[in-house]
Motif scaffolding. Structure first.
Motif, PDB file in Angstrom:
ATOM      1  N   UNK A 139       0.809  -1.219   0.000  1.00 23.04           N
ATOM      2  CA  UNK A 139       0.000   0.000   0.000  1.00 23.04           C
ATOM      3  C   UNK A 139       0.840   1.266   0.000  1.00 23.04           C
ATOM      4  N   UNK A 140       2.028   1.230   0.614  1.00 21.09           N
ATOM      5  CA  UNK A 140       2.863   2.429   0.693  1.00 21.09           C
ATOM      6  C   UNK A 140       4.243   2.026   1.189  1.00 21.09           C
ATOM      7  N   UNK A 141       5.195   2.934   1.017  1.00 21.83           N
ATOM      8  CA  UNK A 141       6.551   2.677   1.485  1.00 21.83           C
ATOM      9  C   UNK A 141       7.267   3.958   1.844  1.00 21.83           C
ATOM     10  N   UNK A 176       2.457   4.857  -3.396  1.00 19.19           N
ATOM     11  CA  UNK A 176       2.554   5.895  -2.376  1.00 19.19           C
ATOM     12  C   UNK A 176       3.911   5.731  -1.692  1.00 19.19           C
ATOM     13  N   UNK A 177       4.746   6.760  -1.830  1.00 17.64           N
ATOM     14  CA  UNK A 177       6.131   6.620  -1.382  1.00 17.64           C
ATOM     15  C   UNK A 177       6.646   7.934  -0.824  1.00 17.64           C
ATOM     16  N   UNK A 178       7.370   7.835   0.284  1.00 20.30           N
ATOM     17  CA  UNK A 178       8.050   8.980   0.889  1.00 20.30           C
ATOM     18  C   UNK A 178       9.544   8.714   0.884  1.00 20.30           C
ATOM     19  N   UNK A 179      10.310   9.617   0.278  1.00 19.52           N
ATOM     20  CA  UNK A 179      11.767   9.537   0.282  1.00 19.52           C
ATOM     21  C   UNK A 179      12.318  10.586   1.237  1.00 19.52           C
ATOM     22  N   UNK A 180      13.128  10.145   2.206  1.00 20.89           N
ATOM     23  CA  UNK A 180      13.804  11.028   3.154  1.00 20.89           C
ATOM     24  C   UNK A 180      15.286  11.005   2.793  1.00 20.89           C
ATOM     25  N   UNK A 194      -0.039   8.478  -8.577  1.00 22.31           N
ATOM     26  CA  UNK A 194       0.824   8.159  -7.440  1.00 22.31           C
ATOM     27  C   UNK A 194       1.021   9.372  -6.536  1.00 22.31           C
ATOM     28  N   UNK A 195       1.343   9.097  -5.277  1.00 22.21           N
ATOM     29  CA  UNK A 195       1.715  10.137  -4.321  1.00 22.21           C
ATOM     30  C   UNK A 195       3.173   9.887  -3.952  1.00 22.21           C
ATOM     31  N   UNK A 203       7.991   8.526   9.034  1.00 21.48           N
ATOM     32  CA  UNK A 203       7.589   7.385   8.215  1.00 21.48           C
ATOM     33  C   UNK A 203       6.302   6.743   8.684  1.00 21.48           C
ATOM     34  N   UNK A 204       6.179   6.516   9.986  1.00 23.03           N
ATOM     35  CA  UNK A 204       4.938   5.925  10.510  1.00 23.03           C
ATOM     36  C   UNK A 204       3.736   6.798  10.156  1.00 23.03           C
ATOM     37  N   UNK A 205       3.875   8.096  10.312  1.00 24.00           N
ATOM     38  CA  UNK A 205       2.758   9.000  10.029  1.00 24.00           C
ATOM     39  C   UNK A 205       2.384   8.987   8.547  1.00 24.00           C
ATOM     40  N   UNK A 206       3.378   8.841   7.670  1.00 25.64           N
ATOM     41  CA  UNK A 206       3.084   8.759   6.237  1.00 25.64           C
ATOM     42  C   UNK A 206       2.353   7.464   5.914  1.00 25.64           C
TER      43      UNK A 206
END
Length: 320
Positions: free
Chosen positions: A207-209, A227-231, A270-271, A297-300
């Protein structure tokens, strides 16, 4: 007996050393490699990063970990899959009757271990509080094949996406109540690359990463929104924020700023979000890096679920 002046001086020195140690602890290295003392350009807060020597065979990832790790020996549950590979499934907290629990897979860096990921991210304790189940992937020779990096797994075309699909299936067999709409990934460096690669290959399973210090090193297959967040650290010299060739990894990385547009072409809807920090190739935990990767990350992840229960069969080679 020591004089009062000497006692006061000793106490003052101890206090200064304690404050210095606290200040240096704001950004924690998890390196591509596991040398926390070798200096690398771009590393922050006095924590170095070094990549493993190509072709080297590190010690067993099941036993290696940082000295004095807070959870060393406290997370039993190494599981062998039918195909011979392994992963770690700590004993989940008891679930409420009828509860559906999200699953988070955690992926280590090139040369890293699952224990180091747990040490920095404290995923198990957070999973218990939030009602999640967490499992830790183990890459072959501490590497992942992200379709362009890194190490043994990339060179030998390891079927790591299929491995992660098998891990999800095995966890669902062992732990009742896993929510198939909320299966997530997170990883550092090569593990972040693998997170993004798996999302692109199996958007109807994951679902997301969230990735830290990663990159898209292969083509994003897409076919459904991801759905992906890059830090990413703007001073990263291992996976450069502005992209470029890194010979020691035998990889060329695109600029992080291109990530959103690249994925949008292959997976419309995509997000993709990017959060930066001023440090180097580290897993930021606050302090000088000014953000906590695990908390963000948890919040995303909690914002996303698949639109309907996954219909794919959970076995290798299927599930698009």
């Amino acid at each position: 007996m020591p004089s009062r002046r000497r006692v006061r001086l000793a106490a003052l020195v101890a206090g200064v050393l304690s404050l210095a140690a606290t200040a240096l602890g704001g950004c924690a290295g998890l390196g591509d490699g596991h040398d926390r003392t070798a200096a690398t350009p771009g590393a922050s807060a006095g924590v170095g990063v070094r990549t493993p020597t190509p072709g080297a065979t590190p010690a067993s990832p099941a036993t290696a970990g940082p000295p004095g790790a807070r959870h060393a020996g406290a997370l039993p549950g190494q599981v062998r899959l039918a195909g011979g590979r392994e992963y770690v499934l700590p004993t989940p907290a008891p679930a409420r009757a009828g509860a559906r629990r999200p699953l988070l897979l955690v992926l280590h860096s090139f040369g890293g271990t699952w224990r180091r990921m747990e040490y920095l991210g404290q995923f198990q304790a957070t999973a218990v509080r939030r009602g999640y189940v967490v499992a830790y992937g183990i890459g072959a020779r501490r590497s992942w094949n992200a379709a362009g990096c890194c190490g043994w797994s990339n060179a030998h075309h390891a079927k790591d996406v299929e491995y992660l699909v098998d891990v999800v299936a095995d966890v669902r067999r062992r732990v009742p109540g896993i929510d198939p709409r909320r299966v997530y990934l997170t990883g550092f460096s090569n593990g972040a690359m693998m997170t993004l690669h798996a999302l692109c290959e199996r958007p109807r399973l994951f679902a997301a990463g969230v990735g830290v210090a990663g990159a898209l090193v292969g083509r994003c297959r897409g076919g459904a929104p991801i759905h992906y967040l890059e830090i990413h650290g703007t001073s990263d010299a291992v996976v450069p924020y502005d992209g470029g060739r890194v010979d020691r990894l035998h990889a060329t990385f695109p600029p992080v700023s291109h990530l959103r547009g690249t994925i949008a072409v292959r997976a419309p809807g995509s997000v993709v979000e990017v959060r930066t920090h001023p440090c180097g190739h580290v897993w930021p935990v606050g302090g000088r890096c000014r953000l906590d990767a695990a908390a963000i990350g948890w919040d995303f992840l909690r914002r996303y679920a698949l639109p309907s229960p996954a219909h794919q069969v959970y076995r290798a080679g299927t599930g698009r």
